[in-house]
Scaffold this active site. Structure first.
Site, PDB file in Angstrom:
ATOM      1  N   GLU A  60       0.812  -1.170  -0.064  1.00  0.00           N
ATOM      2  CA  GLU A  60       0.083  -0.065   0.087  1.00  0.00           C
ATOM      3  C   GLU A  60       0.827   1.209   0.021  1.00  0.00           C
ATOM      4  O   GLU A  60       1.776   1.308   0.662  1.00  0.00           O
ATOM      5  CB  GLU A  60      -0.868  -0.099   1.359  1.00  0.00           C
ATOM      6  CG  GLU A  60      -1.589   1.307   1.470  1.00  0.00           C
ATOM      7  CD  GLU A  60      -2.429   1.672   0.435  1.00  0.00           C
ATOM      8  OE1 GLU A  60      -3.419   1.070  -0.026  1.00  0.00           O
ATOM      9  OE2 GLU A  60      -2.340   2.830  -0.289  1.00  0.00           O
ATOM     10  N   CYS A  68     -12.129   4.695   0.683  1.00  0.00           N
ATOM     11  CA  CYS A  68     -13.232   4.498   1.378  1.00  0.00           C
ATOM     12  C   CYS A  68     -13.177   4.832   2.890  1.00  0.00           C
ATOM     13  O   CYS A  68     -13.953   5.793   3.311  1.00  0.00           O
ATOM     14  CB  CYS A  68     -13.777   2.986   1.590  1.00  0.00           C
ATOM     15  SG  CYS A  68     -15.271   2.620   2.584  1.00  0.00           S
ATOM     16  N   GLY A 139       3.166  -0.714  -5.965  1.00  0.00           N
ATOM     17  CA  GLY A 139       3.520  -2.112  -6.409  1.00  0.00           C
ATOM     18  C   GLY A 139       3.499  -1.959  -7.856  1.00  0.00           C
ATOM     19  O   GLY A 139       2.318  -1.275  -8.368  1.00  0.00           O
ATOM     20  N   GLY A 218     -23.715  15.736 -11.999  1.00  0.00           N
ATOM     21  CA  GLY A 218     -23.527  14.363 -11.951  1.00  0.00           C
ATOM     22  C   GLY A 218     -24.607  13.981 -10.745  1.00  0.00           C
ATOM     23  O   GLY A 218     -24.221  14.508  -9.552  1.00  0.00           O
ATOM     24  N   VAL A 275     -23.164  20.146 -19.257  1.00  0.00           N
ATOM     25  CA  VAL A 275     -22.457  21.264 -18.996  1.00  0.00           C
ATOM     26  C   VAL A 275     -21.703  21.317 -20.334  1.00  0.00           C
ATOM     27  O   VAL A 275     -20.672  20.523 -20.783  1.00  0.00           O
ATOM     28  CB  VAL A 275     -21.459  21.021 -17.724  1.00  0.00           C
ATOM     29  CG1 VAL A 275     -20.570  22.242 -17.629  1.00  0.00           C
ATOM     30  CG2 VAL A 275     -22.171  20.840 -16.730  1.00  0.00           C
ATOM     31  N   ARG A 309     -16.334   7.395 -11.581  1.00  0.00           N
ATOM     32  CA  ARG A 309     -14.691   7.057 -11.234  1.00  0.00           C
ATOM     33  C   ARG A 309     -14.154   6.137 -12.282  1.00  0.00           C
ATOM     34  O   ARG A 309     -14.671   5.478 -12.954  1.00  0.00           O
ATOM     35  CB  ARG A 309     -14.771   6.496  -9.899  1.00  0.00           C
ATOM     36  CG  ARG A 309     -15.514   7.307  -8.750  1.00  0.00           C
ATOM     37  CD  ARG A 309     -15.494   6.431  -7.391  1.00  0.00           C
ATOM     38  NE  ARG A 309     -13.957   6.511  -6.986  1.00  0.00           N
ATOM     39  CZ  ARG A 309     -13.212   7.712  -6.351  1.00  0.00           C
ATOM     40  NH1 ARG A 309     -14.061   8.649  -5.989  1.00  0.00           N
ATOM     41  NH2 ARG A 309     -12.099   7.270  -5.843  1.00  0.00           N
ATOM     42  N   ASP A 348     -12.810  -1.966  -7.445  1.00  0.00           N
ATOM     43  CA  ASP A 348     -13.220  -0.895  -8.450  1.00  0.00           C
ATOM     44  C   ASP A 348     -12.225  -1.139  -9.737  1.00  0.00           C
ATOM     45  O   ASP A 348     -12.532  -0.349 -10.884  1.00  0.00           O
ATOM     46  CB  ASP A 348     -12.897   0.536  -7.754  1.00  0.00           C
ATOM     47  CG  ASP A 348     -13.792   0.939  -7.024  1.00  0.00           C
ATOM     48  OD1 ASP A 348     -14.607   0.243  -6.440  1.00  0.00           O
ATOM     49  OD2 ASP A 348     -13.901   2.164  -6.629  1.00  0.00           O
ATOM     50  N   HIS A 492     -43.340  -3.545  15.664  1.00  0.00           N
ATOM     51  CA  HIS A 492     -44.320  -2.372  15.464  1.00  0.00           C
ATOM     52  C   HIS A 492     -44.246  -1.570  16.688  1.00  0.00           C
ATOM     53  O   HIS A 492     -44.224  -1.919  18.074  1.00  0.00           O
ATOM     54  CB  HIS A 492     -45.586  -2.607  15.316  1.00  0.00           C
ATOM     55  CG  HIS A 492     -46.622  -1.579  15.478  1.00  0.00           C
ATOM     56  ND1 HIS A 492     -46.794  -0.857  14.247  1.00  0.00           N
ATOM     57  CD2 HIS A 492     -47.641  -0.943  16.360  1.00  0.00           C
ATOM     58  CE1 HIS A 492     -47.620   0.127  14.676  1.00  0.00           C
ATOM     59  NE2 HIS A 492     -48.063   0.036  15.977  1.00  0.00           N
TER      60      HIS A 492
END
Ligand code: NAI
Length: 514
Positions: A60, A68, A139, A218, A275, A309, A348, A492
């Site tokens: 990382e 996130c 990486g 958007g 736009v 994205r 993603d 309820h």
């Protein structure tokens, strides 16, 4: 480099990063699996593979937690919570309270937002340290060189180069490499981002003073969530959406319900709007917008570009391996495997749902596969819930009515919508909404008990819809029919009984509705 290291393997070669190899001997650290990217997809994969007994390297370049945790889901939900409290305070009079809000204290908001991230990061960072060997750096999968057999067949293994911020590099080797490098905001040519007036969510999230006039370009999840953040803080919000409805991926009725609620809150919604250009001067942006063919000029002191994205797949050695599609997504099978043996992708970077919980699901599956365990079932994102933390919230699982009709034909699909107008908890919360159940037709005549086949989709608009959807996920996943669901008791008074009412109505047996 930081992190726990477990010694080096039998040596290897430093490579120059392209197809041709440099034959410089270099230390190579061997692991069972290397995961590149420590966001939800990456760490879920790493943790699951580690739980299955693998020695996992987690690479990382920033902090574990990804977009996130650090600049997406978590800080935005913290600010949305603040906006919700403000919305409640704004109706104090209705509640019989003498409350007065003096608006937003920027430092306090900053501290709250940062505190939430810090607390979650601390726990996650600890877990990552315990479960994986961590490498801080960028990486890159090195392309095969002299030994192409190394990346195909049962003995395949891959070399990954990790470069840190100072330019230092080391090499890792493993039979499995998982790419989980996430995504970044998409930009628009007509609206260059300057980070100050024209922003993406990366910058806009950190506001301490809400804008006076905001134009949000958007109206997907990010756009409408920002509308719900800013509007209660006194911002005049205008949403500009290219398609003919907001949240265009949701069921059309959910889009319409949210648009109605937004108009009631003073949020201007411009759909079929494009736009064409923008001028930014003296802290003010003037946007040329074409709405349904008419030219308009919208003025704002903050413009948010929230038009989707793009995957972070450049410079990772993936082009060389031929695993990217034309848009830059990693092509995989339903289990996350690419065509290159031992090379996987989650989250993603795949053209599936860009949602943290979708990445978790993919990561857990891939983590199992790396260890050679797990069932034969791939992640089916039809049953992955979709959530938008707008006020009111929107959540759904399964097929929209239009998708169901396309798949099964109009005659086979029944949709029942029940309103939250009579729901006690919704009335108390001062909110409105609806639950729509889409199901297959049954054998009995339309409208009679028994006229209900399996539930295909559930679509909720209302307070806490993002929580309510969990139970609906079971219904679609298990292909339950409304009649059996209608037999389940719901508390309820509660918001969840709105789901129960919806199942009753879908079974042709409404209790409170008509
Ligand atoms: P999105 O793809 O959900 O929505 C982008 C919207 O912009 C679409 O409605 C699209 O029609 C519109 N658009 C595209 N070009 C445009 C233009 N030139 N002018 C006007 N409108 C235009 O992308 P978004 O909202 O940026 O979110 C990115 C990803 O992150 C999505 O996959 C989303 O699901 C995910 N996300 C999920 C959240 C959640 O689950 N609560 C929260 C935030 C983001």
């Amino acid at each position: 480099m930081s992190g726990r290291e477990r010694g080096n393997g039998a040596g290897g070669a430093a490579r120059d990063g392209t197809a041709a190899a440099a034959a410089t001997p270099a230390e190579v650290t061997r692991h069972d699996a290397i995961v590149i990217g420590g966001g939800p997809g990456g760490y879920a994969t790493a943790f699951r593979a580690a739980a299955r007994g693998l020695d996992v390297a987690l690479v990382e370049q920033e902090e574990v937690g990804g977009v996130c945790l650090h600049r997406g889901c978590i800080p935005s939900k913290a600010v949305l919570h603040v906006a919700g409290v403000l919305e409640e305070a704004n109706r104090a009079e209705v509640l019989g309270l003498r409350l007065r809000s003096d608006g937003v204290d920027g430092d306090g908001l900053d501290a709250f937002r940062a505190g939430v991230i810090r607390r979650l990061h601390k726990g996650l960072d600890h877990l990552a340290g315990v479960r994986t060997t961590r490498y801080r750096g960028r990486g890159r999968v090195l392309a095969p060189d002299a030994d192409p057999a190394a990346t195909s067949g049962p003995g395949a293994h891959h070399l990954v180069e990790v470069t840190d911020a100072e330019g230092g590099a080391l090499h890792l080797d493993a039979p499995h490499v998982v790419v989980a490098t996430g995504s970044r905001p998409r930009h628009l040519d007509a609206l260059p981002v300057d980070g100050e007036i024209v922003q993406t969510s990366d910058e806009a999230l950190w506001f301490t003073t809400p804008p006076e006039r905001a134009v949000i370009v958007g109206a997907g999840a990010i756009g409408v969530e920002f509308a719900s953040m800013w509007a209660p803080m006194g911002t005049h919000v205008r949403l500009v959406e290219a398609l003919d409805r907001i949240l265009p991926l949701e069921d059309a009725d959910s889009s319409a319900a949210l648009a109605d609620a937004y108009r009631g809150r003073g949020i201007d919604v411009h759909t079929s709007a494009l736009v064409r250009g923008a001028m930014v001067e003296g802290g003010v942006a003037e946007l040329d917008v074409e709405v349904d063919g008419d030219a308009r000029v919208l003025t704002a002191d903050r413009v948010l570009v929230a038009v989707g994205r793009d995957p972070n797949t450049g410079g990772l050695g993936l082009e060389e391996l031929g695993v990217l599609d034309a848009r830059g997504y990693v092509v995989t099978d339903a289990w996350g495997a690419t065509e290159v043996d031992g090379l996987w992708a989650v989250g993603d970077v795949r053209p599936t749902l860009a949602l943290a919980h979708a990445a978790f699901a993919e990561g857990l599956t891939v983590g199992d596969r790396l260890a050679g365990v797990g069932g034969a079932t791939a992640v089916d994102h039809t049953h992955t819930p979709r959530v938008t933390y707008s006020h009111p919230e929107v959540a759904s699982v399964g097929l929209t009515e239009a998708q169901a009709v396309e798949r099964f034909g109009r005659a086979q699909v029944v949709a029942t919508t029940t309103s939250l107008k009579g729901n006690a908890k919704a009335i108390i919360a001062g909110s409105d909404g609806q639950v729509k159940v889409v199901h297959l037709a049954g054998q009995a005549p339309v409208g009679a008990p028994g006229d209900a086949g399996p539930v295909l989709g559930v679509h909720v608009v209302g307070p806490q819809a993002t929580e309510l959807i969990a139970a609906a996920t079971l219904a679609t996943t298990w292909e339950a029919v409304p009649e059996e669901l209608a037999g389940i008791a719901h508390v309820h008074p509660s918001l969840s009984e709105a789901i129960g009412e919806a199942y009753l109505a879908a079974a042709g047996l409404p209790l409170h509705g008509t």
